[in-house]
Design a protein around this motif. Structure first.
Motif, PDB file in Angstrom:
ATOM      1  N   ILE A  49       0.846  -1.204   0.000  1.00  0.00           N
ATOM      2  CA  ILE A  49       0.000   0.000   0.000  1.00  0.00           C
ATOM      3  C   ILE A  49       0.876   1.248   0.000  1.00  0.00           C
ATOM      4  O   ILE A  49       0.655   2.181  -0.790  1.00  0.00           O
ATOM      5  N   ARG A  52       2.518   1.728  -3.473  1.00  0.00           N
ATOM      6  CA  ARG A  52       1.582   2.192  -4.502  1.00  0.00           C
ATOM      7  C   ARG A  52       1.163   3.640  -4.254  1.00  0.00           C
ATOM      8  O   ARG A  52       1.017   4.411  -5.204  1.00  0.00           O
ATOM      9  N   GLN A  53       0.972   3.985  -3.010  1.00  0.00           N
ATOM     10  CA  GLN A  53       0.600   5.371  -2.719  1.00  0.00           C
ATOM     11  C   GLN A  53       1.724   6.318  -3.120  1.00  0.00           C
ATOM     12  O   GLN A  53       1.469   7.395  -3.657  1.00  0.00           O
ATOM     13  N   TRP A  58      -1.712   7.417  -4.973  1.00  0.00           N
ATOM     14  CA  TRP A  58      -2.991   7.023  -4.395  1.00  0.00           C
ATOM     15  C   TRP A  58      -3.178   7.712  -3.051  1.00  0.00           C
ATOM     16  O   TRP A  58      -2.252   7.846  -2.265  1.00  0.00           O
ATOM     17  N   GLY A  59      -4.398   8.097  -2.781  1.00  0.00           N
ATOM     18  CA  GLY A  59      -4.716   8.724  -1.505  1.00  0.00           C
ATOM     19  C   GLY A  59      -5.216   7.705  -0.492  1.00  0.00           C
ATOM     20  O   GLY A  59      -5.188   6.493  -0.719  1.00  0.00           O
ATOM     21  N   ALA A  60      -5.706   8.214   0.624  1.00  0.00           N
ATOM     22  CA  ALA A  60      -6.176   7.353   1.713  1.00  0.00           C
ATOM     23  C   ALA A  60      -7.451   6.604   1.334  1.00  0.00           C
ATOM     24  O   ALA A  60      -7.754   5.558   1.906  1.00  0.00           O
ATOM     25  N   VAL A  62      -8.062   4.827  -1.139  1.00  0.00           N
ATOM     26  CA  VAL A  62      -7.798   3.510  -1.707  1.00  0.00           C
ATOM     27  C   VAL A  62      -7.920   2.432  -0.625  1.00  0.00           C
ATOM     28  O   VAL A  62      -8.313   1.304  -0.916  1.00  0.00           O
ATOM     29  N   ARG A  89      -0.920  -0.390   7.218  1.00  0.00           N
ATOM     30  CA  ARG A  89      -0.079   0.577   6.507  1.00  0.00           C
ATOM     31  C   ARG A  89       0.880   1.258   7.481  1.00  0.00           C
ATOM     32  O   ARG A  89       2.075   1.384   7.211  1.00  0.00           O
TER      33      ARG A  89
END
Length: 131
Positions: A49, A52-53, A58-60, A62, A89
């Motif tokens: 996670i 990828r963020q 990507w934001g929260a 996801v 996370r």
């Protein structure tokens, strides 16, 4: 027809006690192994996670989507709620070194790892308590 069971003598009683102890020990060993595997899985999910963020921006949100999709595909599995995925996370962020995770924190129950993350912001202090 009824089968007669011999009366327990000292030999039987000691065998029974030994078998019960071996069963308890094996069950505990299995529970510890399952816990270690689950903690390692949580860490790898958290690491993915985070990656990828960072890479894809990507934001929260996801995490909410992942929780819904994983919960649908694994309805029997607890621990995939949005709240727990946020802890997962944070866990990967708090313990970025896989070797530390495998050697130390994977031996702790998940709830203890969550407490370490919540209560201790200093990484050295977290490692001290994990030992």
């Amino acid at each position: 027809m009824t089968t007669l069971i011999p009366a327990p003598d000292g030999s039987y009683v000691s065998l029974l006690a030994e078998l019960k102890e071996r069963i308890r020990a094996a069950r505990l060993k299995a529970a510890v192994a399952v816990n270690q595997e689950l903690i390692t899985l949580y860490w790898s999910i958290g690491r993915d996670i985070l990656a990828r963020q960072a890479a894809e921006g990507w934001g929260a949100r996801v995490i909410d989507r992942l929780a819904a999709d994983l919960g649908r595909d694994f309805p029997e599995m607890t621990g995939l709620s949005p709240r727990n995925l946020k802890y997962i996370r944070a866990f990967a962020e708090a313990f970025p070194n896989e070797e530390i995770v495998q050697q130390l924190v994977a031996h702790l129950p998940w709830g203890h790892n969550v407490k370490l993350i919540e209560m201790l912001k200093d990484s050295e202090e977290r490692l001290w308590y994990a030992r």
